[in-house]
Design an enzyme around this catalytic site. Structure first.
Site, PDB file in Angstrom:
ATOM      1  N   ASP A 136      43.960  40.381  32.318  1.00  0.00           N
ATOM      2  CA  ASP A 136      44.723  39.801  33.422  1.00  0.00           C
ATOM      3  C   ASP A 136      43.773  38.937  34.258  1.00  0.00           C
ATOM      4  O   ASP A 136      42.971  39.433  35.040  1.00  0.00           O
ATOM      5  CB  ASP A 136      45.326  40.930  34.266  1.00  0.00           C
ATOM      6  CG  ASP A 136      46.147  40.427  35.445  1.00  0.00           C
ATOM      7  OD1 ASP A 136      45.925  39.286  35.900  1.00  0.00           O
ATOM      8  OD2 ASP A 136      46.989  41.190  35.956  1.00  0.00           O
ATOM      9  N   PHE A 150      46.478  46.360  39.496  1.00  0.00           N
ATOM     10  CA  PHE A 150      47.659  45.671  40.016  1.00  0.00           C
ATOM     11  C   PHE A 150      48.004  44.532  39.070  1.00  0.00           C
ATOM     12  O   PHE A 150      47.189  43.635  38.838  1.00  0.00           O
ATOM     13  CB  PHE A 150      47.426  45.119  41.421  1.00  0.00           C
ATOM     14  CG  PHE A 150      48.637  44.403  41.970  1.00  0.00           C
ATOM     15  CD1 PHE A 150      49.688  45.137  42.496  1.00  0.00           C
ATOM     16  CD2 PHE A 150      48.729  43.028  41.924  1.00  0.00           C
ATOM     17  CE1 PHE A 150      50.825  44.487  42.982  1.00  0.00           C
ATOM     18  CE2 PHE A 150      49.855  42.374  42.418  1.00  0.00           C
ATOM     19  CZ  PHE A 150      50.901  43.100  42.949  1.00  0.00           C
ATOM     20  N   LYS A 156      48.257  31.875  39.821  1.00  0.00           N
ATOM     21  CA  LYS A 156      47.523  31.591  41.056  1.00  0.00           C
ATOM     22  C   LYS A 156      46.779  30.257  41.012  1.00  0.00           C
ATOM     23  O   LYS A 156      47.382  29.204  41.116  1.00  0.00           O
ATOM     24  CB  LYS A 156      46.594  32.760  41.384  1.00  0.00           C
ATOM     25  CG  LYS A 156      47.316  34.024  41.898  1.00  0.00           C
ATOM     26  CD  LYS A 156      46.325  35.058  42.369  1.00  0.00           C
ATOM     27  CE  LYS A 156      46.999  36.324  42.888  1.00  0.00           C
ATOM     28  NZ  LYS A 156      47.620  36.165  44.198  1.00  0.00           N
TER      29      LYS A 156
END
Length: 400
Positions: free
Chosen positions: A226, A142, A255
Site C-alpha cells: 500500500d 490503515f 494521494k
C-alpha cells in the site's frame, strides 16, 4: 458583518448540513499558493500537512492549474467504454516509475480506498483453485474506510461499528517472527504499508519487506504494498518499497499521484497482471482523461524538478530542525523523506496541533503521542526556517 459572525456562520452551516462522520473543521480555507493557505479571515498558514500527503506540488502550482484547465477544455470524462491518451500515458508512466517491467499493468479508480478494494479483489483471485482463503494485513494498519478496505484495516475502533466485515482477513504483528509463523500455502496475499502513517508514521522493522517477499514467493502468496501515503516520491524514493530493493506483486497508489485531484490506482507486476479478466472490476469515473492528465502533469513535474531527491534531502533537514528546537516535549522523530512523525514524551498531540494553528502552522495529530508532518515536496530553506520558528513556538506553548 464582523469576522466573528462570518466564522460562526460557516460553523453553523457545517454543523447543520454536513454529515457528522467528521468533526468540526479547524478553519475554513479560501485559497492557497505553494506551501501556504489562507482562511476566510485572511490569516496565513504554513501548510506542512499538504492535504495529508496529497498536494505534492503545493497549492495552485502552475503545472497543476494548466493541466486542469487544458484537459477540462478538451475532454473531461468518457467512461470506461473508451480510452484516451492521458490514461494510456499514465499507465505507461506509473508502470515505469514502479519498475513493474514488461508485464506491468495499471488500473485506475478515484481514491486510495478504491485502490485497496481492487487489491483485495486481486488477492481473492489468487485463490489457488480454492485453497487460498487467508489474507494477511498488519495490526494498526490503515487501508481505507470502505467495507473491504476496512476489513484490511487493523484498527478495532474503526471497525467495530461496521462488523461483520468481509471475512478471511487476519491481522498479524509487524514482526518477522509473525511473518514466519503466519504465512503458509493457504495465504492468498499479504498487504502492508512501508510506513504506517495513520499509526503514527511507524516504519516496518529492518528486513521486514525482504522477509515478506521471500516468504510470499515461497508459498505462492501475493505481496501487495500500500503506497497510497508513501508513493509519488514522498519518502525520497518513487515508492516506499524501493528502499528495500524488492519487487512486489502489486502496489496501490493515490494521494500524491494526483497532487490534489482525486485519483487512485493499482499497479501489478509479473503473474499478478494476468489475474483480472474482462468484467471482473471497473469504475465509471476511474481513469477519466481529466484525472489522468493531471496525474501525468504532477508526476512529470516531480520527475523534471528532482522532487524525489528534494524529499530525501529536505526530510533529513526537517528532522534536524525538530531536534534543534530542543523541546522537552519531543522524544524523537520517525519516518523517511517528507513523511515525518514527531514522537511526543506526553500525550499532547492535540494541544500541539491547536497551538500550531494559533502560530500559523498546519500539522496533524496521528495519535496522542505523534505529530505527523507531510509538507509539499517543493519546500526549501525558507519554508523550513518558518516551520522551525512556528513549530518551536507551538511546542513551547503546548508544554507551558
Amino acid at each position: 458583518m464582523t469576522a466573528t459572525a462570518v466564522s460562526n456562520d460557516w460553523r453553523s452551516r457545517f454543523d447543520e448540513r454536513i454529515m457528522r462522520s467528521i468533526g468540526m473543521p479547524l478553519a475554513k480555507l479560501e485559497r492557497g499558493e505553494g506551501a501556504y493557505v489562507w482562511d476566510d479571515e485572511g490569516r496565513e498558514y504554513l501548510d506542512f500537512l499538504a492535504g495529508i500527503a496529497v498536494n505534492a506540488l503545493g497549492h495552485a502550482h502552475p503545472v497543476f492549474v494548466e493541466a486542469v484547465a487544458q484537459q477540462a477544455a478538451r475532454l473531461a470524462h468518457v467512461s470506461n467504454y473508451f480510452t484516451t491518451e492521458p490514461a494510456l500515458e499514465l499507465a505507461e508512466r506509473i508502470v515505469r516509475l514502479a519498475g513493474a517491467g514488461d508485464e506491468g499493468r495499471a488500473w485506475f479508480g478515484n481514491s486510495g480506498a478504491e485502490a485497496n478494494e481492487a487489491a483485495f479483489k486481486l488477492a481473492r483471485l489468487n485463490n489457488g483453485g480454492g485453497g487460498r482463503t487467508r489474507v494477511l494485513a498488519l495490526v494498526d494498519a490503515f487501508h481505507g474506510r470502505t467495507m473491504g478496505s476496512l476489513a484490511l484495516t487493523g484498527k478495532p475502533h474503526m471497525r467495530q461499528a461496521f462488523e461483520p466485515l468481509p471475512g478471511g482477513v487476519e491481522h498479524i504483528p509487524a514482526t518477522i517472527e509473525a511473518l514466519d509463523a503466519s504465512i503458509d500455502d493457504a495465504v492468498a496475499a499479504l498487504i502492508v504499508e512501508p510506513i504506517q502513517g495513520e499509526a503514527g508514521v511507524v516504519e516496518l522493522p529492518a528486513g521486514f519487506l525482504e522477509a515478506a517477499r521471500e516468504l510470499t514467493r515461497r508459498h505462492g502468496a501475493l505481496l501487495i504494498v500500500d503506497e497510497i501515503q508513501t508513493g509519488a516520491g514522498r519518502t525520497g524514493a518513487w515508492f516506499g518499497f524501493q528502499h528495500a530493493g524488492i519487487v512486489p506483486d502489486a502496489i496501490t497508489v493515490a494521494k500524491g499521484i494526483g497532487g490534489g485531484f482525486p485519483i487512485g490506482g493499482l499497479v501489478t507486476f509479473g503473474r499478478a497482471s494476468s489475474l483480472y479478466q474482462k468484467g471482473m472490476h471497473g469504475s465509471t469515473f476511474g481513469g477519466n482523461p481529466l484525472a489522468t492528465a493531471v496525474s501525468n502533469a504532477v508526476l512529470g513535474e516531480i520527475e523534471r524538478a528532482g522532487l524525489v531527491e528534494n524529499a530525501a534531502v529536505r526530510g533529513a533537514q526537517l528532522r534536524e530542525r525538530v531536534a534543534r528546537i530542543g523541546s522537552p516535549l519531543v522524544a524523537g522523530t520517525r519516518g523517511r523523506g517528507l513523511l515525518v512523525g514527531v514522537a511526543l514524551a506526553d500525550p499532547a498531540a492535540q494541544a500541539v496541533v491547536a497551538e500550531s494553528m494559533r502560530h500559523g502552522l498546519i500539522v496533524n495529530a496521528a495519535n496522542d503521542h505523534t505529530i505527523r508532518i507531510a509538507p509539499p515536496l517543493t519546500i526549501g530553506d525558507a519554508e523550513l526556517d518558518e516551520f522551525e520558528a512556528r513549530f518551536g513556538a507551538a511546542l513551547a506553548a503546548a508544554s507551558a
